[in-house]
Design a protein around this motif. Structure first.
Motif, PDB file in Angstrom:
ATOM      1  N   SER A 140      -7.546   6.030   2.826  1.00 20.28           N
ATOM      2  CA  SER A 140      -6.821   4.758   2.917  1.00 20.28           C
ATOM      3  C   SER A 140      -5.931   4.667   4.148  1.00 20.28           C
ATOM      4  CB  SER A 140      -5.957   4.584   1.671  1.00 20.28           C
ATOM      5  OG  SER A 140      -4.958   5.603   1.625  1.00 20.28           O
ATOM      6  N   GLY A 141      -5.683   5.796   4.806  1.00 19.34           N
ATOM      7  CA  GLY A 141      -4.730   5.846   5.908  1.00 19.34           C
ATOM      8  C   GLY A 141      -3.399   6.454   5.522  1.00 19.34           C
ATOM      9  N   ALA A 142      -3.174   6.651   4.219  1.00 15.41           N
ATOM     10  CA  ALA A 142      -1.944   7.305   3.764  1.00 15.41           C
ATOM     11  C   ALA A 142      -1.983   8.795   4.100  1.00 15.41           C
ATOM     12  CB  ALA A 142      -1.784   7.106   2.257  1.00 15.41           C
ATOM     13  N   ARG A 167       1.827   4.501   1.667  1.00 13.15           N
ATOM     14  CA  ARG A 167       1.788   4.946   3.064  1.00 13.15           C
ATOM     15  C   ARG A 167       2.030   6.444   3.217  1.00 13.15           C
ATOM     16  NH1 ARG A 167      -0.916   0.914   5.505  1.00 13.15           N
ATOM     17  NH2 ARG A 167       0.089  -1.116   5.165  1.00 13.15           N
ATOM     18  N   MET A 168       2.934   7.007   2.383  1.00 14.33           N
ATOM     19  CA  MET A 168       3.323   8.404   2.547  1.00 14.33           C
ATOM     20  C   MET A 168       3.786   8.944   1.203  1.00 14.33           C
ATOM     21  SD  MET A 168       6.239   9.983   5.130  1.00 14.33           S
ATOM     22  CE  MET A 168       7.627   9.193   4.301  1.00 14.33           C
ATOM     23  N   SER A 223       6.097   6.524  -0.833  1.00 14.95           N
ATOM     24  CA  SER A 223       6.557   5.438   0.039  1.00 14.95           C
ATOM     25  C   SER A 223       5.473   4.379   0.170  1.00 14.95           C
ATOM     26  CB  SER A 223       6.911   5.987   1.422  1.00 14.95           C
ATOM     27  OG  SER A 223       8.003   6.876   1.342  1.00 14.95           O
ATOM     28  N   CYS A 224       5.826   3.150  -0.232  1.00 16.89           N
ATOM     29  CA  CYS A 224       4.928   1.998  -0.108  1.00 16.89           C
ATOM     30  C   CYS A 224       5.500   1.037   0.933  1.00 16.89           C
ATOM     31  CB  CYS A 224       4.772   1.302  -1.456  1.00 16.89           C
ATOM     32  SG  CYS A 224       4.134   2.362  -2.777  1.00 16.89           S
ATOM     33  N   ASP A 225       4.804  -0.052   1.196  1.00 17.53           N
ATOM     34  CA  ASP A 225       5.258  -1.019   2.182  1.00 17.53           C
ATOM     35  C   ASP A 225       6.627  -1.589   1.845  1.00 17.53           C
ATOM     36  OD1 ASP A 225       2.974  -1.064   3.948  1.00 17.53           O
ATOM     37  OD2 ASP A 225       1.884  -2.097   2.358  1.00 17.53           O
ATOM     38  N   TRP A 241      -4.436  14.039   4.571  1.00 20.42           N
ATOM     39  CA  TRP A 241      -4.731  12.685   5.027  1.00 20.42           C
ATOM     40  C   TRP A 241      -5.735  12.062   4.057  1.00 20.42           C
ATOM     41  CZ3 TRP A 241      -3.694  16.732   8.181  1.00 20.42           C
ATOM     42  CH2 TRP A 241      -2.806  16.532   9.237  1.00 20.42           C
ATOM     43  N   CYS A 252       0.827  -1.219   0.000  1.00 19.97           N
ATOM     44  CA  CYS A 252       0.000   0.000   0.000  1.00 19.97           C
ATOM     45  C   CYS A 252       0.856   1.262   0.000  1.00 19.97           C
ATOM     46  CB  CYS A 252      -0.900   0.022   1.230  1.00 19.97           C
ATOM     47  SG  CYS A 252      -2.091  -1.333   1.307  1.00 19.97           S
TER      48      CYS A 252
END
Length: 390
Positions: free
Chosen positions: A222-224, A146-147, A307-309, A219, A144
């Motif tokens: 998805s939480g990212a 993330r940032m 930035s992903c997992d 924000w 996913c």
């Protein structure tokens, strides 16, 4: 199949940036234009041997026109789009879509009622490296998002401006003109609606009394989350971090540092500045057409890291860098055939093949909603919550 017969509403800078694309892409044909400036109309008539009009009503009524490219100043986008739709013309409108959400709603409703397509661009989220980065993320192998961190430092505020371009309420400053690009890109890369906005803005030059810089946190549902920063004050140039490839995909000379401020230093008042801008615009005595040759690289809007997992991605003017756990590699894209071809891809697919465009009215409305929340957050010094949208 014949090309889309395109009329142009507004022969200013936005039009000149799209003109190389229109000239080289056989899927479109310029057949008419409108502009209040007689000199611009005269040059268009000479260049394309087509009808020209002083206002949108004449252009929209022209039966030879299939679609209208609305490239007028921001404050006219809503009216020009509604008039075009009332005459059954498809619409490609420049960013920002409009200046208020109510105007966006009226534009969407007018196009739906007339059963015509509405596409908003050019925004840099059309650019192939950002689309490829989103494709890589969507494939699922990196986990996913993330940032996201995005920044851009330019001389935007010191390029010649008309008075309203330095008035926020009239659509001036960096938020409507520049944040619209950056927010659109980040929304594309996150693949999720924005739910909250917190921002600060900078207006540090009393002679240019509008926002020249901002930093904003977004924000996502998805939480990212994402941080976006922009400065148009003409000091550091972040194209240095893009190997001196400029926003338009062409090489820049570092020795040109400070050129915009030096040019503006010779201007004595707002009227003279407006005349300087008009002189270098299409039809003006100092106008010089852009080179017809394709740029060596894709257009871009400054450094961005996703930035992903399992990896970080960095879109660059010739592809996408992927930084994994143990190695880094460049997914290189083929050189662009012509600048901004992606805009015509989406326009042609929507009008000719009935495809649903990504950059439609609701998409662009959501980008404007974030821009307005940015201004509100900075003004009020608080978080601004947004309803979930696509």
């Amino acid at each position: 199949m014949r090309p889309i017969r395109l009329g142009v509403a507004g022969l200013g800078r936005a039009f000149t940036l799209m003109l190389p694309t229109f000239l080289q892409d056989r899927r479109v044909q310029l057949v008419a234009a409108c502009d209040p400036r007689e000199a611009a109309r005269a040059q268009f008539a000479r260049d394309f041997d087509t009808p020209v009009y002083p206002d949108i009503e004449g252009l929209a009524a022209d039966p030879s026109v299939d679609a209208i490219y609305v490239a007028s100043p921001h404050q006219f986008h809503a009216h020009h789009t509604r008039v075009a739709a009332m005459h059954g013309k498809h619409v490609l409108v420049e960013k920002p879509m409009a200046l208020t959400l109510a105007e966006c709603d009226a534009m969407i409703q007018a196009c739906e009622a007339a059963d015509v397509r509405l596409i908003v661009g050019h925004c840099h989220s059309f650019d192939a490296p950002y689309a490829k980065a989103r494709e890589i993320v969507s494939a699922g192998g990196l986990g996913c998002v993330r940032m996201i961190h995005a920044l851009n430092y330019t001389d935007f505020l010191y390029r010649p401006r008309r008075p309203e371009e330095l008035q926020t309420d009239a659509g001036g400053g960096v938020v409507f003109s520049q944040a619209a690009h950056q927010i659109d890109i980040v929304r594309l890369l996150a693949g999720s609606p924005v739910t909250k906005v917190r921002a600060v803005t900078g207006a540090w030059d009393a002679q240019r009394p509008t926002e020249g810089a901002y930093t904003v946190l977004l924000w996502f549902q998805s939480g990212a989350f994402a941080s976006l920063s922009y400065s148009g004050y003409g000091h550091f140039d972040s194209d240095e971090w893009c190997d001196w490839t400029g926003e338009m995909g062409t090489r820049k000379d570092p020795q040109d540092h400070g050129a915009a401020r030096r040019r503006l230093a010779s201007i004595h008042d707002a009227d003279e500045e407006a005349r300087l801008k008009a002189a270098s615009t299409y039809g003006g005595p100092a106008y010089r057409p852009a080179a017809a040759a394709a740029a060596a690289h894709y257009q871009h809007f400054g450094p961005i890291v996703v930035s992903c997992d399992l990896a970080d991605l960095r879109p660059v003017p010739d592809g996408v860098w992927i930084y994994g756990d143990e190695r880094r590699e460049l997914f290189r894209l083929p050189a662009p055939a012509l600048p901004r071809q992606e805009v015509i891809d989406e326009l042609h697919a929507a009008i000719v093949h009935g495809a649903s465009p990504l950059h439609d009215g609701p998409w662009a409305r959501s980008t404007l909603e974030v821009c307005l929340a940015l201004l509100q957050s900075a003004r009020d010094g608080r978080d601004v919550d947004l309803p979930a949208r696509r």
